[in-house]
Design an enzyme around this catalytic site. Structure first.
Site, PDB file in Angstrom:
ATOM      1  N   LYS A   9      37.685  42.686  36.804  1.00 48.47           N
ATOM      2  CA  LYS A   9      37.763  42.653  38.268  1.00 48.47           C
ATOM      3  C   LYS A   9      38.541  43.871  38.791  1.00 48.47           C
ATOM      4  O   LYS A   9      39.171  44.597  38.007  1.00 48.47           O
ATOM      5  CB  LYS A   9      38.420  41.337  38.705  1.00 48.47           C
ATOM      6  CG  LYS A   9      37.578  40.089  38.359  1.00 48.47           C
ATOM      7  CD  LYS A   9      38.253  38.833  38.904  1.00 48.47           C
ATOM      8  CE  LYS A   9      37.438  37.586  38.607  1.00 48.47           C
ATOM      9  NZ  LYS A   9      38.072  36.372  39.189  1.00 48.47           N
ATOM     10  N   ASN A 112      43.049  37.498  38.813  1.00 47.01           N
ATOM     11  CA  ASN A 112      43.120  37.026  37.423  1.00 47.01           C
ATOM     12  C   ASN A 112      42.321  37.888  36.455  1.00 47.01           C
ATOM     13  O   ASN A 112      41.855  37.416  35.420  1.00 47.01           O
ATOM     14  CB  ASN A 112      42.752  35.537  37.334  1.00 47.01           C
ATOM     15  CG  ASN A 112      41.349  35.251  37.813  1.00 47.01           C
ATOM     16  OD1 ASN A 112      40.618  36.164  38.212  1.00 47.01           O
ATOM     17  ND2 ASN A 112      40.946  33.999  37.764  1.00 47.01           N
ATOM     18  N   GLU A 126      23.740  35.591  36.054  1.00 44.96           N
ATOM     19  CA  GLU A 126      24.648  36.712  36.345  1.00 44.96           C
ATOM     20  C   GLU A 126      24.188  38.004  35.664  1.00 44.96           C
ATOM     21  O   GLU A 126      24.282  39.085  36.259  1.00 44.96           O
ATOM     22  CB  GLU A 126      26.079  36.331  35.932  1.00 44.96           C
ATOM     23  CG  GLU A 126      26.624  35.220  36.835  1.00 44.96           C
ATOM     24  CD  GLU A 126      27.918  34.581  36.337  1.00 44.96           C
ATOM     25  OE1 GLU A 126      28.419  34.980  35.266  1.00 44.96           O
ATOM     26  OE2 GLU A 126      28.424  33.679  37.025  1.00 44.96           O
TER      27      GLU A 126
HETATM   28  P1  IDP Z   1      36.546  31.097  36.765  1.00 47.37           P
HETATM   29  O1  IDP Z   1      36.630  32.530  37.249  1.00 47.37           O
HETATM   30  O2  IDP Z   1      37.616  30.807  35.736  1.00 47.37           O
HETATM   31  O3  IDP Z   1      35.167  30.702  36.319  1.00 47.37           O
HETATM   32  P2  IDP Z   1      36.112  29.599  39.248  1.00 47.37           P
HETATM   33  O4  IDP Z   1      36.609  28.207  39.486  1.00 47.37           O
HETATM   34  O5  IDP Z   1      34.641  29.804  39.070  1.00 47.37           O
HETATM   35  O6  IDP Z   1      36.935  30.183  37.998  1.00 47.37           O
HETATM   36  O7  IDP Z   1      36.617  30.490  40.473  1.00 47.37           O
HETATM   37  C1  IDP Z   1      36.129  31.782  40.667  1.00 47.37           C
HETATM   38  C2  IDP Z   1      37.273  32.695  41.031  1.00 47.37           C
HETATM   39  O8  IDP Z   1      37.763  32.331  42.299  1.00 47.37           O
HETATM   40  C3  IDP Z   1      38.477  32.624  40.104  1.00 47.37           C
HETATM   41  O9  IDP Z   1      38.369  33.452  38.961  1.00 47.37           O
HETATM   42  C4  IDP Z   1      39.623  33.054  41.012  1.00 47.37           C
HETATM   43  O10 IDP Z   1      39.784  34.477  40.981  1.00 47.37           O
HETATM   44  C5  IDP Z   1      39.140  32.653  42.391  1.00 47.37           C
HETATM   45  N1  IDP Z   1      39.882  31.482  42.853  1.00 47.37           N
HETATM   46  C6  IDP Z   1      39.801  30.227  42.374  1.00 47.37           C
HETATM   47  N2  IDP Z   1      40.630  29.407  43.054  1.00 47.37           N
HETATM   48  C7  IDP Z   1      41.261  30.189  43.975  1.00 47.37           C
HETATM   49  C8  IDP Z   1      42.243  29.933  44.985  1.00 47.37           C
HETATM   50  O11 IDP Z   1      42.703  28.806  45.171  1.00 47.37           O
HETATM   51  N3  IDP Z   1      42.626  31.009  45.731  1.00 47.37           N
HETATM   52  C9  IDP Z   1      42.120  32.269  45.551  1.00 47.37           C
HETATM   53  N4  IDP Z   1      41.192  32.531  44.613  1.00 47.37           N
HETATM   54  C10 IDP Z   1      40.778  31.517  43.850  1.00 47.37           C
END
Ligand code: IDP
Length: 148
Positions: A9, A112, A126
């Site tokens: 990212k 992250n 994807e």
């Molecule tokens: P993943 O990336 O581990 O698959 P997902 O639940 O698909 O996780 O969420 C996609 C992305 O959305 C996450 O990697 C994170 O960067 C972002 N995200 C998830 N929850 C939050 C939040 O509460 N605030 C801001 N960003 C979030």
């Protein structure tokens, strides 16, 4: 052989973690099938994260993923989808174990470091969203006989 879509990212690119992350998947024994540094458009971001469009953080997520270049990759190997998710660690870096990418390099859920497909269906979707078939390379790696 199974394929997955992984993406460093914008925070990972800006923090010089591309090489570190590629290195982890290379050393593991997976095969790189395609990679490119790219700027994600608003439309692509909204399509990629479509499943989250009703979430309160959707706007923030789209703004963040389009805020700078990402390093998009396709990796191939036995069970690579699930194992890459293990290597990435939990979504929230504060829950991610040390030794995982998010555990070692992330602090907050919004930044992250890495994305990885979470199922065979999302991997296929994807990969097709980010790569043309002509951008993926099929070849035999000399070390595969020592991995499989
Ligand atoms: P993943 O990336 O581990 O698959 P997902 O639940 O698909 O996780 O969420 C996609 C992305 O959305 C996450 O990697 C994170 O960067 C972002 N995200 C998830 N929850 C939050 C939040 O509460 N605030 C801001 N960003 C979030």
């Amino acid at each position: 052989m199974e394929k997955t879509f992984l993406m460093v990212k914008p925070d990972g690119v800006q923090r010089n973690l591309v090489g570190e992350i590629v290195n982890r998947f290379e050393r593991k024994g997976y095969r790189l099938a395609g990679a490119k540094l790219m700027q994600i458009s608003d439309d692509l971001a909204k399509e990629h994260y479509g499943e989250h469009k009703e979430r309160p953080f959707f706007g923030e997520l789209v703004d963040f993923i389009t805020s700078g270049p990402v390093f998009a990759m396709v990796w191939e190997g036995e069970n690579v989808i699930a194992t890459a998710r293990e290597m990435m660690g939990k979504t929230n870096p504060s829950d991610a174990a040390p030794g995982t990418i998010r555990g070692d390099f992330g602090v907050t859920v919004g930044k992250n470091v890495i994305h990885g497909s979470d199922s065979p269906e999302s991997a296929e979707r994807e990969i097709n969203l980010f790569f043309e078939t002509s951008e993926l390379v099929t070849y035999t790696k000399q070390d595969s006989a020592w991995i499989y």
